[in-house]
Design a protein around this motif. Structure first.
Motif, PDB file in Angstrom:
ATOM      1  N   THR A   1     -40.558 -26.301  28.687  1.00  0.00           N
ATOM      2  CA  THR A   1     -41.460 -25.310  28.108  1.00  0.00           C
ATOM      3  C   THR A   1     -40.785 -24.754  26.863  1.00  0.00           C
ATOM      4  OG1 THR A   1     -42.302 -24.734  30.298  1.00  0.00           O
ATOM      5  CG2 THR A   1     -42.762 -23.194  28.525  1.00  0.00           C
ATOM      6  N   VAL A   2     -41.572 -24.490  25.811  1.00  0.00           N
ATOM      7  CA  VAL A   2     -40.984 -24.012  24.568  1.00  0.00           C
ATOM      8  C   VAL A   2     -41.946 -23.042  23.894  1.00  0.00           C
ATOM      9  CG1 VAL A   2     -41.940 -25.871  23.132  1.00  0.00           C
ATOM     10  CG2 VAL A   2     -39.787 -24.781  22.467  1.00  0.00           C
ATOM     11  N   THR A   3     -41.406 -22.111  23.124  1.00  0.00           N
ATOM     12  CA  THR A   3     -42.210 -21.198  22.317  1.00  0.00           C
ATOM     13  C   THR A   3     -42.120 -21.628  20.862  1.00  0.00           C
ATOM     14  OG1 THR A   3     -41.839 -19.357  23.840  1.00  0.00           O
ATOM     15  CG2 THR A   3     -42.564 -18.806  21.610  1.00  0.00           C
ATOM     16  N   LEU A   4     -43.264 -22.024  20.285  1.00  0.00           N
ATOM     17  CA  LEU A   4     -43.343 -22.505  18.908  1.00  0.00           C
ATOM     18  C   LEU A   4     -44.638 -22.016  18.283  1.00  0.00           C
ATOM     19  CD1 LEU A   4     -42.333 -26.266  19.399  1.00  0.00           C
ATOM     20  CD2 LEU A   4     -40.865 -24.479  18.456  1.00  0.00           C
ATOM     21  N   ALA A   5     -44.633 -21.793  16.974  1.00  0.00           N
ATOM     22  CA  ALA A   5     -45.849 -21.499  16.217  1.00  0.00           C
ATOM     23  C   ALA A   5     -46.679 -20.394  16.865  1.00  0.00           C
ATOM     24  CB  ALA A   5     -46.687 -22.769  16.037  1.00  0.00           C
ATOM     25  N   GLY A   6     -46.018 -19.371  17.374  1.00  0.00           N
ATOM     26  CA  GLY A   6     -46.718 -18.226  17.926  1.00  0.00           C
ATOM     27  C   GLY A   6     -47.309 -18.426  19.301  1.00  0.00           C
ATOM     28  N   GLY A   7     -46.962 -19.513  20.013  1.00  0.00           N
ATOM     29  CA  GLY A   7     -47.506 -19.761  21.343  1.00  0.00           C
ATOM     30  C   GLY A   7     -46.466 -20.371  22.261  1.00  0.00           C
ATOM     31  N   THR A   8     -46.780 -20.383  23.551  1.00  0.00           N
ATOM     32  CA  THR A   8     -45.923 -21.025  24.547  1.00  0.00           C
ATOM     33  C   THR A   8     -46.578 -22.334  24.967  1.00  0.00           C
ATOM     34  OG1 THR A   8     -45.144 -18.885  25.322  1.00  0.00           O
ATOM     35  CG2 THR A   8     -44.800 -20.766  26.781  1.00  0.00           C
ATOM     36  N   TRP A   9     -45.770 -23.394  25.041  1.00  0.00           N
ATOM     37  CA  TRP A   9     -46.282 -24.748  25.257  1.00  0.00           C
ATOM     38  C   TRP A   9     -45.499 -25.437  26.358  1.00  0.00           C
ATOM     39  CZ3 TRP A   9     -50.090 -25.905  21.481  1.00  0.00           C
ATOM     40  CH2 TRP A   9     -50.105 -25.055  20.375  1.00  0.00           C
TER      41      TRP A   9
ATOM     42  N   TYR B   1     -47.455 -31.268  23.415  1.00  0.00           N
ATOM     43  CA  TYR B   1     -47.248 -29.834  23.547  1.00  0.00           C
ATOM     44  C   TYR B   1     -48.578 -29.221  23.990  1.00  0.00           C
ATOM     45  CZ  TYR B   1     -42.942 -30.756  21.004  1.00  0.00           C
ATOM     46  OH  TYR B   1     -41.712 -31.236  20.625  1.00  0.00           O
ATOM     47  N   VAL B   2     -48.621 -28.734  25.228  1.00  0.00           N
ATOM     48  CA  VAL B   2     -49.853 -28.245  25.831  1.00  0.00           C
ATOM     49  C   VAL B   2     -49.770 -26.719  25.904  1.00  0.00           C
ATOM     50  CG1 VAL B   2     -51.370 -28.321  27.832  1.00  0.00           C
ATOM     51  CG2 VAL B   2     -50.057 -30.357  27.173  1.00  0.00           C
ATOM     52  N   ARG B   3     -50.663 -26.038  25.194  1.00  0.00           N
ATOM     53  CA  ARG B   3     -50.605 -24.576  25.142  1.00  0.00           C
ATOM     54  C   ARG B   3     -50.914 -23.991  26.521  1.00  0.00           C
ATOM     55  NH1 ARG B   3     -52.053 -19.583  22.893  1.00  0.00           N
ATOM     56  NH2 ARG B   3     -50.972 -19.094  20.955  1.00  0.00           N
ATOM     57  N   THR B   4     -50.088 -23.037  26.943  1.00  0.00           N
ATOM     58  CA  THR B   4     -50.268 -22.465  28.274  1.00  0.00           C
ATOM     59  C   THR B   4     -51.471 -21.546  28.351  1.00  0.00           C
ATOM     60  OG1 THR B   4     -48.704 -20.705  27.702  1.00  0.00           O
ATOM     61  CG2 THR B   4     -47.814 -22.646  28.824  1.00  0.00           C
ATOM     62  N   SER B   5     -51.942 -21.021  27.215  1.00  0.00           N
ATOM     63  CA  SER B   5     -53.194 -20.268  27.155  1.00  0.00           C
ATOM     64  C   SER B   5     -54.015 -20.841  26.000  1.00  0.00           C
ATOM     65  CB  SER B   5     -52.929 -18.773  26.932  1.00  0.00           C
ATOM     66  OG  SER B   5     -52.205 -18.558  25.735  1.00  0.00           O
ATOM     67  N   PRO B   6     -55.317 -21.106  26.214  1.00  0.00           N
ATOM     68  CA  PRO B   6     -56.111 -21.779  25.190  1.00  0.00           C
ATOM     69  C   PRO B   6     -56.131 -21.028  23.863  1.00  0.00           C
ATOM     70  CG  PRO B   6     -57.285 -21.734  27.285  1.00  0.00           C
ATOM     71  CD  PRO B   6     -56.095 -20.831  27.434  1.00  0.00           C
ATOM     72  N   ALA B   7     -56.213 -21.783  22.770  1.00  0.00           N
ATOM     73  CA  ALA B   7     -56.330 -21.209  21.429  1.00  0.00           C
ATOM     74  C   ALA B   7     -57.446 -21.936  20.686  1.00  0.00           C
ATOM     75  CB  ALA B   7     -55.019 -21.343  20.666  1.00  0.00           C
ATOM     76  N   THR B   8     -58.106 -21.230  19.791  1.00  0.00           N
ATOM     77  CA  THR B   8     -59.184 -21.836  18.992  1.00  0.00           C
ATOM     78  C   THR B   8     -58.734 -22.152  17.581  1.00  0.00           C
ATOM     79  OG1 THR B   8     -59.991 -19.640  18.392  1.00  0.00           O
ATOM     80  CG2 THR B   8     -60.988 -20.694  20.326  1.00  0.00           C
ATOM     81  N   SER B   9     -57.498 -21.774  17.231  1.00  0.00           N
ATOM     82  CA  SER B   9     -57.003 -22.063  15.884  1.00  0.00           C
ATOM     83  C   SER B   9     -55.494 -22.209  15.916  1.00  0.00           C
ATOM     84  CB  SER B   9     -57.409 -20.961  14.902  1.00  0.00           C
ATOM     85  OG  SER B   9     -56.821 -19.728  15.262  1.00  0.00           O
ATOM     86  N   LEU B  10     -54.960 -22.853  14.872  1.00  0.00           N
ATOM     87  CA  LEU B  10     -53.522 -23.049  14.755  1.00  0.00           C
ATOM     88  C   LEU B  10     -53.170 -23.185  13.286  1.00  0.00           C
ATOM     89  CD1 LEU B  10     -50.889 -23.424  16.403  1.00  0.00           C
ATOM     90  CD2 LEU B  10     -51.289 -25.893  16.290  1.00  0.00           C
ATOM     91  N   ASP B  11     -52.077 -22.552  12.891  1.00  0.00           N
ATOM     92  CA  ASP B  11     -51.532 -22.637  11.537  1.00  0.00           C
ATOM     93  C   ASP B  11     -50.038 -22.872  11.696  1.00  0.00           C
ATOM     94  OD1 ASP B  11     -50.514 -22.243   8.991  1.00  0.00           O
ATOM     95  OD2 ASP B  11     -51.724 -20.485   8.552  1.00  0.00           O
ATOM     96  N   PHE B  12     -49.530 -24.042  11.288  1.00  0.00           N
ATOM     97  CA  PHE B  12     -48.148 -24.393  11.596  1.00  0.00           C
ATOM     98  C   PHE B  12     -47.608 -25.393  10.576  1.00  0.00           C
ATOM     99  CE2 PHE B  12     -50.685 -27.763  13.209  1.00  0.00           C
ATOM    100  CZ  PHE B  12     -49.906 -28.905  13.272  1.00  0.00           C
ATOM    101  N   THR B  13     -46.287 -25.483  10.500  1.00  0.00           N
ATOM    102  CA  THR B  13     -45.652 -26.537   9.728  1.00  0.00           C
ATOM    103  C   THR B  13     -45.392 -27.727  10.645  1.00  0.00           C
ATOM    104  OG1 THR B  13     -43.460 -25.616  10.140  1.00  0.00           O
ATOM    105  CG2 THR B  13     -44.573 -24.935   8.104  1.00  0.00           C
ATOM    106  N   ILE B  14     -45.562 -28.923  10.114  1.00  0.00           N
ATOM    107  CA  ILE B  14     -45.351 -30.134  10.902  1.00  0.00           C
ATOM    108  C   ILE B  14     -43.928 -30.157  11.453  1.00  0.00           C
ATOM    109  CG2 ILE B  14     -45.476 -32.643  10.876  1.00  0.00           C
ATOM    110  CD1 ILE B  14     -48.151 -31.160  10.332  1.00  0.00           C
TER     111      ILE B  14
END
Length: 452
Positions: free
Chosen positions: A168-176, A190-203
């Motif tokens: 489990t890891v915390t990246l890009a403002g979420g836990t995965w 990387y499966v988000r532990t709580s659903p999100a409708t948007s994402l803004d991240f660096t590759i």
């Protein structure tokens, strides 16, 4: 055994439909695709895993909506399709101006960013995911054979990624949840532990994590960045509202990571030490750490690490050093330095020391046996008591040992002699062994064996 999500490609020839510059077509052919925004992105229907109907209404602003989907596949098998929007090259169908393929070691890689906004229906079985492809070569066609990074923003129904969960890891403002499997190439999900409708991240945020786990390499090339859905059942209403990919430069993100924890030392010898520290956090993602060392009044950067540990070698015996660490993010923002750790190396002396050499006796996909680890007194007089430290790769676990007492602290393992093998005459040797498990397909081995 539950089947898992199969990678999002198919052996097909992409059909590119010529459309007016601002057309917003409805694509219903299995492998139909069209360019939008002057060729900047490609939208593809990509019904690669079924013969059921699927149509997508393309949005010229940067997305699409699944308007028809008659899928009804078992959720313990492969999905029906991967309707998606992408930048880069997918089976020789390349977009304009993406600058892909790009080597992950290139100076511009850290600035590559993507955003997506999605809408989900309440029915059906599906995932909503990025699919980011890497190849050992700058490939523009055919199957990539390096790493497939999947980022699941949401899932509905009893569907899961390839392989098994390894962390489990915390990246890009979420836990995965982190999943790993190999099906001819490494699939890191990387499966988000709580659903999100948007994402803004660096590759680089997710790719650096995959590298730190031994599943990817900095020398590989990014070939495409795709965002879409894998439907098993239904799928009507799945929508990418907007999608972007490009270079943000180093000035967009101005928030530095938090201060790392104070380093602690383990396995210190007369010539080296292993440091570990608590991780930093960042609004986008930490990409690495700089390790600073001071001898007297001279402070230098002695190395960097993509994990929270570092082994410093080539030190002088009976010498005191001070160490600090600082974190970096993808935009090269640098955190404040941690508090200092003081480390004093062991004495050297003409009596000599000891060496440790390890051999992997046997190995299989999920584990291995290291035997013997040979400990030799290289001095000119007898020694009473020895210890050997080494670094265990991420995701590996010691499951048993013999002829030594093993303790684990983070990624550092320390093996100490037992009562019957602690005294070694000059030039004499003894040995111990251990068994460990590892994520399926991870071929890394323990390293950095140091004896004191």
């Amino acid at each position: 055994m539950k089947w898992t999500s199969i990678p999002l490609i198919a052996l097909f020839t992409t059909c590119l439909f010529a459309m007016p510059a601002q057309a917003a077509p409805v694509l219903c052919d299995k492998y139909a695709s069209t360019t939008i925004q002057g060729g900047r992105y490609v939208v593809m229907n990509n019904v690669w895993g079924a013969d059921t109907a699927q149509c997508i209404d393309v949005n010229q602003n940067g997305g699409f909506t699944v308007t028809q989907a008659a899928h009804n596949k078992p959720t313990n098998g492969s999905p029906a399709a991967y309707p998606a929007i992408y930048a880069g090259c997918h089976y020789a169908n390349c977009t304009t101006g993406s600058n892909l393929p790009m080597q992950a070691s290139a100076s511009g890689f850290a600035a590559l960013r993507s955003t997506v906004s999605m809408t989900y229906p309440s029915s059906g079985a599906y995932n909503a995911s990025y699919d980011i492809w890497f190849d050992p070569t700058p490939r523009t066609d055919g199957q990539n054979t390096g790493a497939e990074i999947m980022i699941w923003l949401n899932r509905q129904g009893s569907v899961q990624p390839v392989g098994s969960q390894v962390g489990t890891v915390t990246l890009a403002g979420g836990t995965w949840q982190v999943w790993y499997g190999n099906i001819g190439w490494n699939v890191i999900s990387y499966v988000r532990t709580s659903p999100a409708t948007s994402l803004d991240f660096t590759i680089n945020t997710f790719y650096s994590d995959a590298i730190s786990r031994g599943y990817a390499q900095r020398s590989w090339y990014l070939t495409s960045v795709q965002a879409g859905f894998e439907p098993w059942v239904g799928g009507t209403g799945l929508t990418v509202n907007s999608f972007s990919f490009g270079s943000t430069g180093t000035g967009t993100d101005t928030t530095p990571p938090s201060t790392p924890g104070t380093p602690t030392a383990a396995g210190t010898t007369s010539t080296g030490t292993t440091l570990s520290w608590a991780a930093s956090s960042d609004n986008v993602g930490v990409t690495g750490y700089d390790v600073l060392r001071a001898t007297g009044d001279t402070i230098t950067v002695v190395g960097s690490s993509s994990t929270t540990s570092f082994t410093d070698t080539g030190l002088s015996p009976a010498t005191t050093y001070r160490y600090w660490v600082r974190a970096r993010d993808a935009a090269n923002n640098v955190s404040p330095e941690s508090a200092a750790a003081t480390v004093t190396t062991l004495p050297g002396g003409t009596g000599g020391g000891c060496t440790a050499a390890a051999t992997i006796q046997t190995s299989w996909s999920t584990g291995y046996v290291v035997q013997p680890v040979t400990v030799t007194n290289t001095g000119s007089s007898a020694k009473n008591g020895w210890s050997v430290t080494f670094t265990l790769p991420a995701g590996h676990t010691i499951t048993g040992s013999w002829n030594a007492s093993l303790t684990v602290s983070g990624s550092t393992v320390t093996a100490r002699n037992l009562a019957h093998n602690g005294t070694l005459a000059a030039n004499a040797s003894t040995s111990f062994g251990f068994q460990a498990t590892r994520p399926d397909g991870n071929t890394q081995a323990p390293s950095g064996y140091t004896c004191t």
